[in-house]
Enzyme design. Structure first.
Site, PDB file in Angstrom:
ATOM      1  N   LYS A 106       1.900  10.276   0.518  1.00 40.03           N
ATOM      2  CA  LYS A 106       2.254   8.917   0.119  1.00 40.03           C
ATOM      3  C   LYS A 106       3.711   8.905  -0.355  1.00 40.03           C
ATOM      4  O   LYS A 106       4.090   9.653  -1.270  1.00 40.03           O
ATOM      5  CB  LYS A 106       1.316   8.497  -1.009  1.00 40.03           C
ATOM      6  CG  LYS A 106       1.075   7.015  -1.114  1.00 40.03           C
ATOM      7  CD  LYS A 106      -0.042   6.780  -2.117  1.00 40.03           C
ATOM      8  CE  LYS A 106      -0.327   5.322  -2.300  1.00 40.03           C
ATOM      9  NZ  LYS A 106      -1.224   5.089  -3.432  1.00 40.03           N
TER      10      LYS A 106
HETATM   11  C1  E4P Z   1      -2.382   1.765  -3.556  1.00 41.09           C
HETATM   12  O1  E4P Z   1      -2.393   2.787  -2.903  1.00 41.09           O
HETATM   13  C2  E4P Z   1      -2.285   1.713  -5.016  1.00 41.09           C
HETATM   14  O2  E4P Z   1      -2.850   2.886  -5.542  1.00 41.09           O
HETATM   15  C3  E4P Z   1      -3.068   0.595  -5.620  1.00 41.09           C
HETATM   16  O3  E4P Z   1      -3.785  -0.144  -4.660  1.00 41.09           O
HETATM   17  C4  E4P Z   1      -2.377  -0.189  -6.655  1.00 41.09           C
HETATM   18  O4  E4P Z   1      -3.286  -1.140  -7.182  1.00 41.09           O
HETATM   19  P1  E4P Z   1      -3.048  -1.881  -8.560  1.00 41.09           P
HETATM   20  O5  E4P Z   1      -2.021  -2.945  -8.332  1.00 41.09           O
HETATM   21  O6  E4P Z   1      -4.390  -2.472  -8.883  1.00 41.09           O
HETATM   22  O7  E4P Z   1      -2.585  -0.857  -9.548  1.00 41.09           O
END
Ligand code: E4P
Length: 217
Positions: A87
């Site tokens: 990522k």
């Molecule tokens: C995506 O990969 C992120 O980990 C995640 O969806 C972020 O979500 P949030 O805005 O609820 O923290």
């Protein structure tokens, strides 16, 4: 549509896996910290533990923000397990890192995407997944779902194979809406997935069927 769960909590990942509809897991440094997983070695071990529970892609995020650092970390992460997807944040060096990993056959998830232009860059750099954060856009009075539609339109215009991973999903209707506009994947909490199960007419109907069966047996 693929279903990913957005957590580093092993019990929730197990529950989702047992439901039989889980296709992968996304994590981020905040989710790791929430589970009390700290220190490089513990974090790496936790990724492997997650891979051993789920049959599917597991996103593991780099911490470095410079190209050399992202490459070094990403290569270590990708060697951990064949299910790992690296990522990478949508920043200038992140775009270069996406291209580097793509050329080397290392799968990537471009994270922290908030605009169609960022998604276009991620696809051009060869990202496997692009993660538009729809909940965080909704949080600031911007239409997160519209971003998914715009990216779908752009990718379809040019046949980009980068998969649209609708992230920052907060509730069940986000999943339905993302499915309607053609997101390839969604990642959210187990509660949002479980919400898909529920309908009062199902419960009422089942109770009636069972009561009628009992009358005749
Ligand atoms: C995506 O990969 C992120 O980990 C995640 O969806 C972020 O979500 P949030 O805005 O609820 O923290």
């Amino acid at each position: 549509m693929k279903f990913f769960i957005d957590t580093a909590n092993l019990d929730q990942i197990k529950d989702a896996q047992e439901l039989g509809v889980l296709d992968g897991v996304t994590t981020n440094p905040s989710l790791m910290a929430k589970e009390g997983i700290t220190g490089r070695n513990n974090i790496l071990k936790h990724y492997v533990d997650i891979c051993n529970i789920v049959d599917g892609d597991v996103s593991a995020e780099v911490i470095a923000t410079d190209l050399a650092g992202m490459i070094k970390e990403g290569e270590v992460l990708s060697e951990l397990h064949e299910q790992i997807v690296v990522k990478v944040p949508m920043i200038r060096d992140g775009v270069k890192a996406l291209k580097y990993f793509s050329d080397k056959g290392i799968r990537t998830n471009c994270t922290l995407v908030f605009s169609p232009g960022q998604a276009l860059l991620a696809a051009k750099a060869g990202a496997t997944y692009v993660s538009p954060f729809i909940g965080r856009l909704d949080d600031i009075s911007t239409d997160g779902l519209n971003l998914i539609s715009e990216i779908r339109h752009i990718y379809d215009n040019y046949g980009y194979e980068t998969e649209i991973l609708a992230a920052s999903i907060r509730h069940t209707m986000h999943i339905i809406d993302c499915a309607k506009v053609g997101a390839d994947v969604m990642t959210g909490p187990l509660s949002a997935i479980e919400g898909l199960l529920k309908h009062p007419l199902t419960d009422i109907g089942l109770a009636q069927f069972l009561a009628d069966y009992k009358k005749g047996n």
